[in-house]
Write a protein that holds these residues in place. Structure first.
Motif, PDB file in Angstrom:
ATOM      1  N   PRO A 234      23.260 139.512 -21.731  1.00  0.00           N
ATOM      2  CA  PRO A 234      23.491 139.887 -23.145  1.00  0.00           C
ATOM      3  C   PRO A 234      22.305 139.610 -24.072  1.00  0.00           C
ATOM      4  O   PRO A 234      22.238 140.181 -25.156  1.00  0.00           O
ATOM      5  N   ASP A 235      21.391 138.734 -23.649  1.00  0.00           N
ATOM      6  CA  ASP A 235      20.222 138.456 -24.485  1.00  0.00           C
ATOM      7  C   ASP A 235      19.036 139.353 -24.149  1.00  0.00           C
ATOM      8  O   ASP A 235      17.980 139.260 -24.776  1.00  0.00           O
ATOM      9  N   ALA A 236      19.188 140.195 -23.128  1.00  0.00           N
ATOM     10  CA  ALA A 236      18.083 141.069 -22.717  1.00  0.00           C
ATOM     11  C   ALA A 236      18.314 142.477 -23.259  1.00  0.00           C
ATOM     12  O   ALA A 236      19.192 142.706 -24.075  1.00  0.00           O
ATOM     13  N   GLY A 237      17.475 143.411 -22.802  1.00  0.00           N
ATOM     14  CA  GLY A 237      17.661 144.805 -23.186  1.00  0.00           C
ATOM     15  C   GLY A 237      16.697 145.274 -24.259  1.00  0.00           C
ATOM     16  O   GLY A 237      16.814 146.380 -24.747  1.00  0.00           O
TER      17      GLY A 237
ATOM     18  N   ASN B  60      10.583 150.743 -32.307  1.00  0.00           N
ATOM     19  CA  ASN B  60      11.859 150.889 -31.604  1.00  0.00           C
ATOM     20  C   ASN B  60      11.906 150.011 -30.347  1.00  0.00           C
ATOM     21  O   ASN B  60      12.687 150.281 -29.439  1.00  0.00           O
ATOM     22  N   MET B  61      11.097 148.963 -30.326  1.00  0.00           N
ATOM     23  CA  MET B  61      11.120 148.047 -29.179  1.00  0.00           C
ATOM     24  C   MET B  61      12.430 147.277 -29.067  1.00  0.00           C
ATOM     25  O   MET B  61      12.637 146.549 -28.096  1.00  0.00           O
ATOM     26  N   GLY B  62      13.325 147.415 -30.053  1.00  0.00           N
ATOM     27  CA  GLY B  62      14.644 146.806 -29.912  1.00  0.00           C
ATOM     28  C   GLY B  62      15.423 147.417 -28.754  1.00  0.00           C
ATOM     29  O   GLY B  62      16.315 146.781 -28.202  1.00  0.00           O
ATOM     30  N   ALA B  63      15.086 148.646 -28.400  1.00  0.00           N
ATOM     31  CA  ALA B  63      15.698 149.340 -27.253  1.00  0.00           C
ATOM     32  C   ALA B  63      17.214 149.183 -27.286  1.00  0.00           C
ATOM     33  O   ALA B  63      17.865 149.621 -28.225  1.00  0.00           O
ATOM     34  N   ALA B  64      17.794 148.524 -26.293  1.00  0.00           N
ATOM     35  CA  ALA B  64      19.254 148.397 -26.222  1.00  0.00           C
ATOM     36  C   ALA B  64      19.765 147.164 -26.950  1.00  0.00           C
ATOM     37  O   ALA B  64      20.977 146.923 -26.980  1.00  0.00           O
ATOM     38  N   ASN B  65      18.866 146.373 -27.540  1.00  0.00           N
ATOM     39  CA  ASN B  65      19.313 145.123 -28.167  1.00  0.00           C
ATOM     40  C   ASN B  65      18.455 144.766 -29.390  1.00  0.00           C
ATOM     41  O   ASN B  65      17.760 143.737 -29.405  1.00  0.00           O
TER      42      ASN B  65
ATOM     43  N   ASP C 108      19.252 143.588 -32.236  1.00  0.00           N
ATOM     44  CA  ASP C 108      19.614 142.299 -32.847  1.00  0.00           C
ATOM     45  C   ASP C 108      18.845 141.151 -32.208  1.00  0.00           C
ATOM     46  O   ASP C 108      18.219 140.345 -32.900  1.00  0.00           O
ATOM     47  N   ALA C 109      18.912 141.079 -30.884  1.00  0.00           N
ATOM     48  CA  ALA C 109      18.237 139.986 -30.184  1.00  0.00           C
ATOM     49  C   ALA C 109      16.727 140.082 -30.358  1.00  0.00           C
ATOM     50  O   ALA C 109      16.033 139.067 -30.513  1.00  0.00           O
ATOM     51  N   ALA C 110      16.213 141.319 -30.349  1.00  0.00           N
ATOM     52  CA  ALA C 110      14.768 141.498 -30.512  1.00  0.00           C
ATOM     53  C   ALA C 110      14.316 141.012 -31.882  1.00  0.00           C
ATOM     54  O   ALA C 110      13.280 140.353 -32.013  1.00  0.00           O
ATOM     55  N   ALA C 111      15.087 141.337 -32.924  1.00  0.00           N
ATOM     56  CA  ALA C 111      14.719 140.926 -34.279  1.00  0.00           C
ATOM     57  C   ALA C 111      14.755 139.401 -34.412  1.00  0.00           C
ATOM     58  O   ALA C 111      13.880 138.800 -35.046  1.00  0.00           O
ATOM     59  N   GLU C 112      15.770 138.791 -33.807  1.00  0.00           N
ATOM     60  CA  GLU C 112      15.831 137.318 -33.835  1.00  0.00           C
ATOM     61  C   GLU C 112      14.582 136.733 -33.158  1.00  0.00           C
ATOM     62  O   GLU C 112      14.000 135.754 -33.627  1.00  0.00           O
TER      63      GLU C 112
ATOM     64  N   THR D 241      13.701 154.948 -20.434  1.00  0.00           N
ATOM     65  CA  THR D 241      13.592 153.557 -20.904  1.00  0.00           C
ATOM     66  C   THR D 241      14.853 153.094 -21.606  1.00  0.00           C
ATOM     67  O   THR D 241      15.310 151.962 -21.432  1.00  0.00           O
ATOM     68  N   THR D 242      15.406 153.978 -22.442  1.00  0.00           N
ATOM     69  CA  THR D 242      16.575 153.604 -23.241  1.00  0.00           C
ATOM     70  C   THR D 242      17.763 153.254 -22.348  1.00  0.00           C
ATOM     71  O   THR D 242      18.410 152.217 -22.526  1.00  0.00           O
ATOM     72  N   ALA D 243      18.025 154.107 -21.370  1.00  0.00           N
ATOM     73  CA  ALA D 243      19.165 153.867 -20.486  1.00  0.00           C
ATOM     74  C   ALA D 243      18.936 152.636 -19.606  1.00  0.00           C
ATOM     75  O   ALA D 243      19.851 151.829 -19.389  1.00  0.00           O
ATOM     76  N   SER D 244      17.712 152.457 -19.113  1.00  0.00           N
ATOM     77  CA  SER D 244      17.426 151.277 -18.285  1.00  0.00           C
ATOM     78  C   SER D 244      17.618 149.995 -19.078  1.00  0.00           C
ATOM     79  O   SER D 244      18.100 148.986 -18.556  1.00  0.00           O
ATOM     80  N   ALA D 245      17.251 150.038 -20.362  1.00  0.00           N
ATOM     81  CA  ALA D 245      17.407 148.857 -21.207  1.00  0.00           C
ATOM     82  C   ALA D 245      18.889 148.512 -21.376  1.00  0.00           C
ATOM     83  O   ALA D 245      19.272 147.336 -21.423  1.00  0.00           O
ATOM     84  N   GLN D 246      19.743 149.544 -21.453  1.00  0.00           N
ATOM     85  CA  GLN D 246      21.188 149.287 -21.548  1.00  0.00           C
ATOM     86  C   GLN D 246      21.682 148.554 -20.305  1.00  0.00           C
ATOM     87  O   GLN D 246      22.496 147.634 -20.389  1.00  0.00           O
ATOM     88  N   LEU D 247      21.183 148.968 -19.134  1.00  0.00           N
ATOM     89  CA  LEU D 247      21.586 148.278 -17.898  1.00  0.00           C
ATOM     90  C   LEU D 247      21.127 146.832 -17.925  1.00  0.00           C
ATOM     91  O   LEU D 247      21.861 145.921 -17.519  1.00  0.00           O
ATOM     92  N   ALA D 248      19.913 146.597 -18.412  1.00  0.00           N
ATOM     93  CA  ALA D 248      19.401 145.224 -18.483  1.00  0.00           C
ATOM     94  C   ALA D 248      20.284 144.374 -19.389  1.00  0.00           C
ATOM     95  O   ALA D 248      20.584 143.215 -19.091  1.00  0.00           O
ATOM     96  N   ARG D 249      20.741 144.951 -20.514  1.00  0.00           N
ATOM     97  CA  ARG D 249      21.578 144.183 -21.435  1.00  0.00           C
ATOM     98  C   ARG D 249      22.949 143.896 -20.833  1.00  0.00           C
ATOM     99  O   ARG D 249      23.535 142.842 -21.073  1.00  0.00           O
ATOM    100  N   GLN D 250      23.460 144.881 -20.056  1.00  0.00           N
ATOM    101  CA  GLN D 250      24.760 144.642 -19.436  1.00  0.00           C
ATOM    102  C   GLN D 250      24.681 143.488 -18.430  1.00  0.00           C
ATOM    103  O   GLN D 250      25.642 142.760 -18.229  1.00  0.00           O
ATOM    104  N   ALA D 251      23.512 143.326 -17.813  1.00  0.00           N
ATOM    105  CA  ALA D 251      23.331 142.226 -16.859  1.00  0.00           C
ATOM    106  C   ALA D 251      23.091 140.896 -17.580  1.00  0.00           C
ATOM    107  O   ALA D 251      23.425 139.839 -17.056  1.00  0.00           O
TER     108      ALA D 251
END
Lengths: 103, 430
Positions: free
Chosen positions: B58-61, B86-91, B93-97, B46-56
């Protein structure tokens, strides 16, 4: 002879290319039988089709449990495996028809 | 009654993985009289997949169910239960906002939301092809966020049990090197981190090990005291069972060496743990021992490893196995002869026959799978399974196909000094 299914429950876990199988005596009085009759070699033989690495056994008498740490799960574990069950979560239940010899 | 030493903290488990059910978490938030509700939602992949989502984007992940979970539980948590996840996963900051915005929409703009970052260590990793690198942080930054007054703490890759240990350290003032207490708290966290797996999920066999009302499986909670003693239980009028067997099964789940269970916070010795049933669906734990935490922190490096292509089709009746086997041979021949495909780790599974060479089941499902370098190559695998409908053995039905990217994950170990968790409160400068 008694089957493992009659005496114990199993819980399978995975971490990378490692599969862990906990074998828990339903009744703690059966733990000595498990400890005597279920060596790592028997588990390794039963899981041979899906494992490439060695099996280590840990004894947990206070918990009435044995823990088998199984290395080299076929396919290499969840991240890049082409296996249908890439984790190996179904593997522990392959042990349940092992027959244990009572003394 | 009621000296400080008697004070108990109630911590509930709201999720055991990213896609977990939400209704049991709502039930805990509503009726659990919880001090903390913790959602553990990250796995290795999950963690690595979330990083890929954020790279695609910037507001995701962050976790796809973050919004649904927060909308469901925050109204019940307001003013009494803090949320850690830990649902912030790869992002984070965006999750907290996003969580702060949801709270405002729900009429609670005062909610204090913190995010914990610092687990992303891609800059420390020299491997050129790495697309993600995340260290497993311990409880420290989550404790700091609670001290700063956070009502909701959103993290990235914090170790599963550390999410639960943090509120115990914060509430009871446990020192970061009181190894036996940290071990006791970590064991409670380890038991809660898979949610329903403690209460009879991943356990039931309808014949040998029935679980009452599995469809209404409730999630667990722990009642923990300052001396590290704890009871685990579940809410009345929920399905499931919580007893010596379900707790012991989870205690040993994913443990390699029970005498040295490594976490970022403490090395735990499980061999002296005792699991005692003290009432129906109430189990008391004692006997965990701790030793110093490992000097280095584990991190997982993710690398792109091509694509997984899969196709499946079913055969039934007499000769089903032989027709499925022929179908598999035909698919491999066409992938090679027509398409010239290079397949990595190809698998031809006859589902229903397992590894039994003599099995002749009444229904067999063929599965062909392999990794390939490109997405278009991976798609050919499922395509050539589908063409079996009109170009393969008799009676093939129910073809399905899929393609997905593959990430290879490898552990590395980093000096602690190089990894620093950081806390930011939404609405305040970082």
């Amino acid at each position: 002879m008694r089957s493992l299914r009659e005496l114990a429950v199993v819980r399978t876990g995975d971490k990378g290319a490692l599969v862990t199988v906990a074998v828990l005596a339903r009744n703690p009085v059966d733990y000595p039988l498990l400890a005597r009759a279920l060596p790592a070699s028997v588990v390794a033989a039963r899981l041979a089709p899906v494992l490439t690495g060695p099996v280590r056994r840990h004894e947990l008498p206070l918990l009435g449990a044995l823990l088998f740490s199984c290395a080299g799960v076929r396919g290499g574990g969840v991240s890049s495996s082409t296996e249908l069950d890439a984790h190996g979560k179904t593997y522990g239940h392959l042990l349940l028809d092992i027959e244990l010899e009572e003394r | 009654m009621g000296g400080l030493s008697e004070r108990a903290v109630r911590i509930g488990s709201g999720a055991g993985y990213s896609g977990d059910r939400i209704d049991p978490a709502v039930d805990l938030a509503r009726r659990g009289e919880l001090d903390y509700l913790v959602f553990e939602c990250l796995g290795e992949r999950t963690t690595a997949s979330a990083q890929l989502a954020r790279q695609a984007d910037p507001d995701a992940g962050f976790d796809p169910l973050l919004e649904a979970r927060m909308r469901a539980v925050l109204p019940w948590c307001a003013g009494k239960t803090r949320v850690i996840t830990n649902m912030g996963a790869a992002n984070p900051d965006a999750a907290a906002e996003r969580v702060a915005a949801i709270a405002a929409e729900l009429g609670n703009p005062e909610l204090r939301v913190a995010c914990v970052t610092g687990d992303d260590v891609l800059h420390l990793v020299s491997a050129e092809d790495a697309v993600s690198a995340n260290a497993y942080l311990g409880a420290d930054p989550v404790v700091a966020a609670l001290r700063a007054g956070a009502d909701v703490v959103i993290t990235g890759r914090v170790a599963d049990a550390a999410l639960f240990l943090a509120p115990m350290r914060y509430e009871f003032g446990w020192a970061a090197d009181d190894w036996d207490l940290l071990a006791a708290g970590t064991v409670v966290g380890h038991l809660l981190e898979c949610a329903g797996q403690l209460t009879g999920g991943y356990f039931a066999d309808p014949v040998s090990d029935p679980v009452p009302e599995l469809a209404r499986l409730g999630f667990p909670l722990a009642v923990v005291r300052a001396d590290g003693s704890a009871e685990l239980t579940k809410l009345p009028d929920t399905g499931g069972r919580l007893d010596r067997l379900t707790v012991t099964a989870q205690l040993l789940y994913e443990v390699d060496d029970p005498a040295r269970y490594l976490t970022p916070d403490v090395t735990v010795d499980l061999t002296g743990v005792r699991v005692e049933e003290i009432a129906p669906d109430v189990v008391r734990l004692r006997g965990a021992r701790g030793a110093a935490a490992p000097r280095e922190l584990k991190a997982l490096i993710g690398r792109r490893a091509g694509f997984l292509g899969e196709g499946e089709i079913s055969y039934r009746g007499p000769g089903a196995r032989a027709r499925a086997r022929l179908a598999g041979e035909v698919v491999l021949a066409r992938l090679d002869g027509v398409h010239g495909l290079v397949l990595h780790e190809p698998r031809v599974d006859l589902i229903g026959c397992a590894d039994d060479p003599a099995a002749e089941p009444p229904e067999v499902r063929l599965r062909v799978a392999a990794r390939t370098a490109s997405e278009s190559d991976a798609a050919l695998i499922g395509w050539e399974v589908e063409t079996l409908y009109t170009n393969g053995p008799a009676g093939g039905g129910g073809a399905r196909r899929s393609v997905r990217p593959v990430l290879e994950l490898d552990p590395v170990f980093l000096p602690r000094a190089e990894v620093a968790g950081a806390v930011r409160m939404v609405g305040e400068p970082g």
